[in-house]
Design a protein around this motif. Structure first.
Motif, PDB file in Angstrom:
ATOM      1  N   ILE A   1       0.900  -1.127   0.001  1.00  0.00           N
ATOM      2  CA  ILE A   1      -0.090  -0.070   0.085  1.00  0.00           C
ATOM      3  C   ILE A   1       0.961   1.181   0.107  1.00  0.00           C
ATOM      4  O   ILE A   1       0.696   2.224  -0.786  1.00  0.00           O
TER       5      ILE A   1
ATOM      6  N   GLU B   1       1.027   4.022  -3.189  1.00  0.00           N
ATOM      7  CA  GLU B   1       0.475   5.371  -2.454  1.00  0.00           C
ATOM      8  C   GLU B   1       1.607   6.346  -3.159  1.00  0.00           C
ATOM      9  O   GLU B   1       1.613   7.459  -3.526  1.00  0.00           O
TER      10      GLU B   1
ATOM     11  N   TYR C   1      -6.879  -1.411  -0.132  1.00  0.00           N
ATOM     12  CA  TYR C   1      -7.954  -0.761   0.840  1.00  0.00           C
ATOM     13  C   TYR C   1      -8.764  -1.326   1.385  1.00  0.00           C
ATOM     14  O   TYR C   1      -9.068  -1.472   2.650  1.00  0.00           O
TER      15      TYR C   1
ATOM     16  N   ASP D   1      -9.798  -0.396   4.949  1.00  0.00           N
ATOM     17  CA  ASP D   1      -9.636   1.201   4.877  1.00  0.00           C
ATOM     18  C   ASP D   1     -10.632   1.707   4.160  1.00  0.00           C
ATOM     19  O   ASP D   1     -10.304   2.122   2.894  1.00  0.00           O
TER      20      ASP D   1
ATOM     21  N   ASN E   1     -10.403   5.471   2.347  1.00  0.00           N
ATOM     22  CA  ASN E   1      -9.548   5.460   1.190  1.00  0.00           C
ATOM     23  C   ASN E   1      -9.672   4.680   0.067  1.00  0.00           C
ATOM     24  O   ASN E   1      -9.707   5.075  -1.099  1.00  0.00           O
ATOM     25  N   ALA E   2     -10.345   3.702   0.236  1.00  0.00           N
ATOM     26  CA  ALA E   2     -10.921   2.643  -0.885  1.00  0.00           C
ATOM     27  C   ALA E   2     -11.757   3.516  -1.889  1.00  0.00           C
ATOM     28  O   ALA E   2     -11.856   3.316  -3.034  1.00  0.00           O
TER      29      ALA E   2
ATOM     30  N   ASN F   1      -6.809  11.814   0.288  1.00  0.00           N
ATOM     31  CA  ASN F   1      -5.916  10.697   0.078  1.00  0.00           C
ATOM     32  C   ASN F   1      -4.473  11.287   0.413  1.00  0.00           C
ATOM     33  O   ASN F   1      -3.642  10.475   1.189  1.00  0.00           O
TER      34      ASN F   1
END
Length: 888
Positions: A107, A111, A142, A147, A150-151, A480
Motif C-alpha cells: 500500500i 501510494e 484498501y 480502509d 480511502n478505498a 488521500n
C-alpha cells in the motif's frame, strides 16, 4: 458469501505487466536499456533498467537491492520523465509485495507511485495505464484491510479518470469494485444502484455482466428483495462467468433453506474456481470460510473445523495444523478474522474459543494501524464489537459456574476495549502533544488531523450539495494525500515515543478514584441478546447479565419516546410512571444508587438516550411531579464514555473565564426569546465574554474559543440523520460535526444549551455521533448536553440556576443536579411544566468535581479570625506598652 474475492480477478499478473509497458518508451527501448546498463548515464534509463532487472528475477534478495536503488533514485529524480520511470518501478515493486502478502508495504509503495503521478501530472506525457498499474490494486488493498474511506476515494478517482478518458472498461471495473466495497460495509442499497447503472452501460462484456448480476443477487437477498427463481439451465463457457453462475445458485438455494442443494452448488463453485489459472490463495481461503459457515449451519461442526484448517493452511503454507498459528506468522488480512471468529463460534471449550477470538482481535488491530479516517475506524470497530459480546457471554457463563472474580474482570476488560476506541486514540494523541508541545512532529500531526476533518466536511457537503465532479475528485485527492502524510508521520512518532502507552486501566485504579469521589460506577454493555452490567464500588466488583426480552425492548423504546414532545408525558402520566419504574427495576438500578450518592454511568447502545435521573425509584401515588421519587432527588448522576476516561487525571483549569455565544436570531422564525435572559444570568454569575446577536458568528467562536476555559453555546442544533451529520447554529452559519472535530480547544467545560446536542447516529463500539462527542473529540474534558429538543423558557431557568450553583460550588455535576431539583421545587412553575421533559434533558458527561461548600470557606475565615487576629492584637498591645514606657 464474501464477494471481495472477485477483486482477485481484477489484477491478473500478465495484464498488469502488459499495461505497465504501455509507457512512452516502446518495448524495444526497454529491452535495449536492460542490455546497456553499463553504458547508460541517464537516470531515467537506470530506473527502468533496475525495474526490468527485478521483474526478470523476483525474490527477497532482488527486492532488497531494488529498495536500495529506489531510495537512491528518489533523491535524484527531477524531470517528469524520471518521475514516470520511478512510478513504473514502484508499481512493479508494489505488485510483488502484494502477491507476497506484504500488504502494508505494498500500500505504501502504491501510494508513493500515485502521489508522484498525480502531483507531477504525468498523464500529460504518457499513456501509462495508472488505473491498472496502480489505482485498481491500491483500491482493492484498501478494501481488504478495511480502509474503506480511502478505498472509496481511490476507486471513485479512477472511475472519474476513466470517464474523462472515455475508458468504459475501466469504468465498469471501478463500478464493480465500488459495489463490492459498499457490500463490505453493509450499504447494499447503494451497491444495487451502482449495479443497475453499470448494467445499462453499452458494450458490457459477458463476464463483467455476470459479476454485476451476482453482486446484485447477493445484495437483493440481504435486503429481502430477491426473486425466487430457478437457476438458469444454460451453463456459461467462461470459467469466471461459471463461478458467478454457481454462486448465484448457492445463494438462491441457501435463502430458500435448501442447505444440501446449496452445498452442491458451493462444491461446483470450488471446481470452477480451481480451473481458473489466476485464482489466488486468498480467494480460495475465503471460499473455505464460506464452506465452513455452511457446514456449521448444517450441524457438521467437525467438518467445519477441518475446512477452516484448510483455509488457514492456504494462507499459511508452513502452518502444521497443530493448535493455533503463532501470532508472528499472521499478517494484515481480514480473512484471518473470519477464520478465527468462526473457529471461536465452533470451539467446544471457553478457553479455546477465547484464544481464537483474541487472535481475531490481534489481526484486526494490525489491519487498523494504518487506517486514518474516523469513518473507516468506526466500521471496523463495529465488527470487533460483535466479537467482544461473544467473549463477554462466555466469561459470564464461567463466572456463574465458579463465582470467581477473574472471569468477571476479564469480561470488564473486553467491555472497556469495545468502548470509544477512536476517542481514546485521539485523547492519547492530544495528551502526548500536551506533554511535548514543542515537538514539531506532534504539532504537524495535529495540523494534519484537523485538515483531514475539514476536507471530510467539505467532501460531505459537496456530495450532499451535488458539487461538480471535478471538485469532488479534487477533494478526494486531497484527502488521500493527507491520509498518506498522517501514516508517514505516525511511523516517525511511534519511533520517537516507543514506550508511550496511556492505557493503564485496572479495577484498583477505578476503586481508588471512586473512594476519592465517594461514588459508584456502573458500566453497561448492550449486546444483541443481553445487557451486561458491571458495578464497581470502593471495595467490591459485581458482574450481572440482564436478559433482553421483547417486552423490555418495547418498554425501553417507549420510555425514550416519552421525551419526543412536550405533551407526551402529561397526556399519560400513569403510563410514564409505570414505564420509568419498569426500566429502573430491569436495569437493577436500586442496587446502584443505594451504594453512594454520586453515581457514574457508562451507558451503551440505546441506554445512551436514557435520562437516568428521570427514572422512578418506586410507584408514587400522586400525579404531582414535584412529589415523585425521581432519582435526581437522591443522587448526582454523571455520565462517561468509558471507565478509562473516568480515571484519567483532568488537566488543571487555565482560568474560570467563560465565552458565551448567544446568536438570539431576533426577528426570525428561529428566535430564541429567553436566550437573552440566560445571557444576563451568565454574565451576572460568571467572569465572561458574551457574543450576542450578530457577534455570535462561527468565525468569532472559532477565533475566541481557545482562550477560554468554559464555553457556553445557547443556540439551535440538530442531531442529523443517517446521511446528514449533526450541526449547531451560529448567527451566520452552521457548524457541522466534522468542523467541530477540527477545533483547537481544551476547555474544562462546554455547556451546550441547545436542542439534541447529545443525539446522533448510534455507532457500535463508539457510541452516539453527536455534537457533544464532537466537542469531546476536539478536546473538551466535561460537557453538559441535551438529549432531546428542549423548551426555551425552562432551559433558560435551569441554566440560570445552574450557573448560580456553579459559582458557589465550582462543581458542574452538582450544579446540574441542584438546578433540576430547584426547578422541581419551584412553586411558581405549574405541574405540567415540571414534567421530566422540561428539566431532564441536560446530561453531564465527564468527571465528578468535588463540591467547594461555602460553609468550608466560612470555617476557614472563622479560623483565621480566631487564630490570627488575637495574635495581631497581642502584638499591637505589647508594642503600645513598650512605647508608653519609653515616654515615661
Amino acid at each position: 458469501m464474501d464477494l471481495q474475492r472477485i477483486l482477485e480477478t481484477q489484477d491478473d499478473f500478465i495484464v498488469t505487466v502488459l499495461n505497465l509497458f504501455r509507457v512512452r518508451k516502446n518495448l524495444f527501448s526497454i529491452l535495449f536499456l536492460s542490455c546497456a546498463i553499463s553504458l547508460s548515464q541517464h537516470l531515467e534509463e537506470q530506473i527502468y533498467t533496475a525495474a526490468i532487472t527485478f521483474i526478470n528475477d523476483q525474490n527477497e534478495t532482488s527486492l532488497r537491492l531494488l529498495d536500495q536503488q529506489e531510495r537512491t533514485f528518489e533523491k535524484k529524480v527531477v524531470s517528469k520523465d524520471e518521475y514516470l520511470a520511478l512510478v513504473y518501478l514502484q508499481c512493479n515493486k508494489a505488485y510483488y509485495l502484494k502477491e507476497h502478502s506484504a500488504i502494508k508495504n505494498a500500500i505504501a509503495t502504491y501510494e508513493k507511485a500515485w502521489d508522484h503521478f498525480s502531483k507531477r501530472e504525468l498523464s500529460g506525457i504518457s499513456d501509462f495505464d495508472i488505473i491498472d498499474g496502480c489505482l485498481k490494486p491500491l483500491g482493492n488493498l484498501y478494501t481488504k484491510i478495511g480502509d474503506y474511506t480511502n478505498a472509496e476515494n481511490i476507486i471513485n478517482q479512477y472511475i472519474y479518470i476513466a470517464k474523462k478518458n472515455g475508458s468504459t472498461i475501466h469504468q465498469i471495473g471501478g463500478s464493480i469494485n465500488l459495489a463490492i466495497l459498499y457490500q463490505s460495509i453493509g450499504k447494499h442499497r447503494t451497491a444495487l444502484q451502482i449495479v443497475d447503472e453499470t448494467l445499462r452501460l453499452p458494450g458490457l462484456p459477458p463476464d463483467k455482466k455476470s459479476t454485476l448480476q451476482q453482486i446484485g443477487t447477493s445484495s437483493s437477498m440481504v435486503l429481502g428483495e430477491y426473486q425466487r427463481q430457478q437457476t438458469p439451465n444454460v451453463i456459461p463457457e467462461s470459467q469466471a462467468t461459471l463461478v458467478d453462475h454457481y454462486k448465484n445458485g448457492y445463494l438462491m438455494a441457501f435463502n430458500q433453506g435448501d442447505l444440501d442443494k446449496a452445498y452442491g452448488f458451493l462444491l461446483k463453485t470450488k471446481e470452477a474456481m480451481l480451473q481458473q489459472k489466476t485464482i489466488s490463495a486468498r480467494a480460495m481461503a475465503k471460499y473455505y470460510v464460506e464452506e465452513a459457515h455452511l457446514l456449521k449451519k448444517m450441524a457438521r461442526s467437525k467438518d467445519a473445523l477441518t475446512t477452516l484448517l484448510r483455509a488457514l493452511q492456504t494462507l499459511l503454507p508452513n502452518f502444521d495444523g497443530n493448535g493455533f498459528p503463532k501470532r508472528e506468522s499472521l499478517y494484515p488480512e481480514n480473512t484471518f478474522i473470519d477464520i478465527f471468529d468462526l473457529y471461536g463460534d465452533i470451539q467446544p471449550t471457553a478457553n479455546l474459543a477465547l484464544e481464537s477470538y483474541d487472535l481475531g482481535f490481534y489481526v484486526s488491530e494490525m489491519l487498523q494501524r494504518n487506517i486514518t479516517s474516523q469513518e473507516s475506524k468506526l466500521l471496523n470497530r463495529a465488527k470487533d464489537r460483535n466479537r467482544s459480546e461473544k467473549c463477554i457471554g462466555l466469561l459470564y457463563k464461567e463466572h456463574v459456574k465458579d463465582g470467581g472474580q477473574k472471569s468477571a474482570m476479564t469480561a470488564f476488560k473486553y467491555a472497556e476495549g469495545s468502548k470509544t476506541t477512536i476517542l481514546k486514540e485521539m485523547f492519547s494523541k492530544k495528551s502526548l502533544f500536551q506533554q511535548f508541545p514543542t515537538d514539531s512532529l506532534l504539532r504537524k500531526e495535529q495540523t494534519l488531523l484537523r485538515r483531514q476533518e475539514k476536507l471530510t466536511d467539505l467532501l460531505i457537503k459537496g456530495q450532499l450539495g451535488n458539487s461538480p465532479p471535478n471538485e469532488i475528485n479534487s477533494l478526494r485527492e486531497a484527502l488521500n494525500g493527507v491520509s498518506m502524510e498522517i501514516k508517514a508521520i505516525k511511523k516517525d512518532i511511534s519511533e520517537a515515543y516507543p514506550m508511550y502507552n496511556p492505557h493503564t486501566l485496572s479495577i484498583d485504579s477505578i476503586q481508588n478514584k471512586l473512594m476519592a469521589d465517594r461514588a459508584t460506577l456502573v458500566e453497561y454493555f448492550y449486546g444483541t441478546e443481553a445487557i451486561y452490567q458491571f458495578m464497581v464500588t470502593e471495595k467490591e466488583f459485581f458482574f450481572k447479565k440482564i436478559d433482553i426480552t421483547e417486552s423490555h425492548q418495547k418498554k425501553l423504546a417507549e420510555f425514550i419516546s416519552f421525551f419526543d414532545t412536550p405533551s407526551t408525558i402529561n397526556n399519560n402520566i400513569d403510563a410514564y410512571k409505570k414505564t420509568a419504574l419498569t426500566i429502573y427495576n430491569w436495569l437493577h438500578f436500586a442496587e446502584v444508587i443505594s451504594q453512594t450518592t454520586n453515581v457514574i454511568i457508562v451507558p451503551d447502545g440505546l441506554l445512551s438516550f436514557v435520562p437516568f435521573e428521570a427514572l422512578l425509584t418506586h410507584d408514587p401515588q400522586t400525579l404531582l411531579f414535584s412529589e415523585m421519587p425521581f432519582i435526581v432527588l437522591s443522587n448526582t448522576i454523571v455520565y462517561n464514555s468509558s471507565a478509562e476516561f473516568y480515571v484519567k487525571d483532568e488537566i488543571p483549569h487555565k482560568n474560570d473565564n467563560l465565552l458565551g455565544v448567544f446568536p438570539l436570531f431576533r426577528g426570525t422564525p428561529m428566535q430564541l426569546t429567553f436566550s437573552l435572559e440566560e445571557a444576563t444570568a451568565v454574565e451576572r454569575e460568571m467572569q465572561s465574554t458574551l457574543l450576542l446577536d450578530s457577534m455570535g458568528t462561527k468565525s468569532n467562536f472559532i477565533k475566541n474559543a481557545p482562550k477560554y476555559d468554559i464555553l457556553h453555546l445557547s443556540t439551535h442544533a440538530n442531531g442529523g440523520t443517517f446521511t446528514v451529520p449533526p450541526t449547531i447554529m451560529f448567527h451566520d452559519a452552521e457548524m457541522s460535526l466534522n468542523e467541530i472535530y477540527s477545533l483547537q480547544i481544551t476547555p474544562s467545560l462546554v455547556v451546550l444549551s441547545a436542542c439534541e446536542t447529545g443525539i446522533g447516529k448510534l455507532q457500535k463500539g463508539e457510541g452516539v455521533m453527536s455534537i457533544a462527542r464532537g466537542f469531546q473529540y476536539a478536546g473538551a474534558q466535561n460537557v453538559l448536553f441535551s438529549l432531546w429538543s428542549i423548551n426555551d423558557l425552562s432551559t433558560s431557568k435551569i441554566m440560570q440556576s445552574f450557573y448560580r450553583h456553579y459559582r458557589k460550588s465550582q462543581s458542574a455535576p452538582m450544579a446540574n443536579r441542584q438546578s433540576k431539583v430547584e426547578y422541581l421545587r419551584d412553586k411558581s412553575v405549574a405541574n405540567a411544566k415540571k414534567s421530566p421533559y422540561y428539566w431532564g434533558a441536560f446530561a453531564f458527561h465527564g468527571n465528578i468535581s468535588p463540591e467547594q461548600s461555602p460553609s468550608t470557606t466560612y470555617q476557614w475565615v472563622l479560623a483565621f479570625l480566631i487564630l490570627v487576629v488575637p495574635l495581631v492584637l497581642v502584638g499591637w498591645f505589647l508594642k503600645k506598652r513598650s512605647h508608653t514606657r519609653e515616654l515615661g
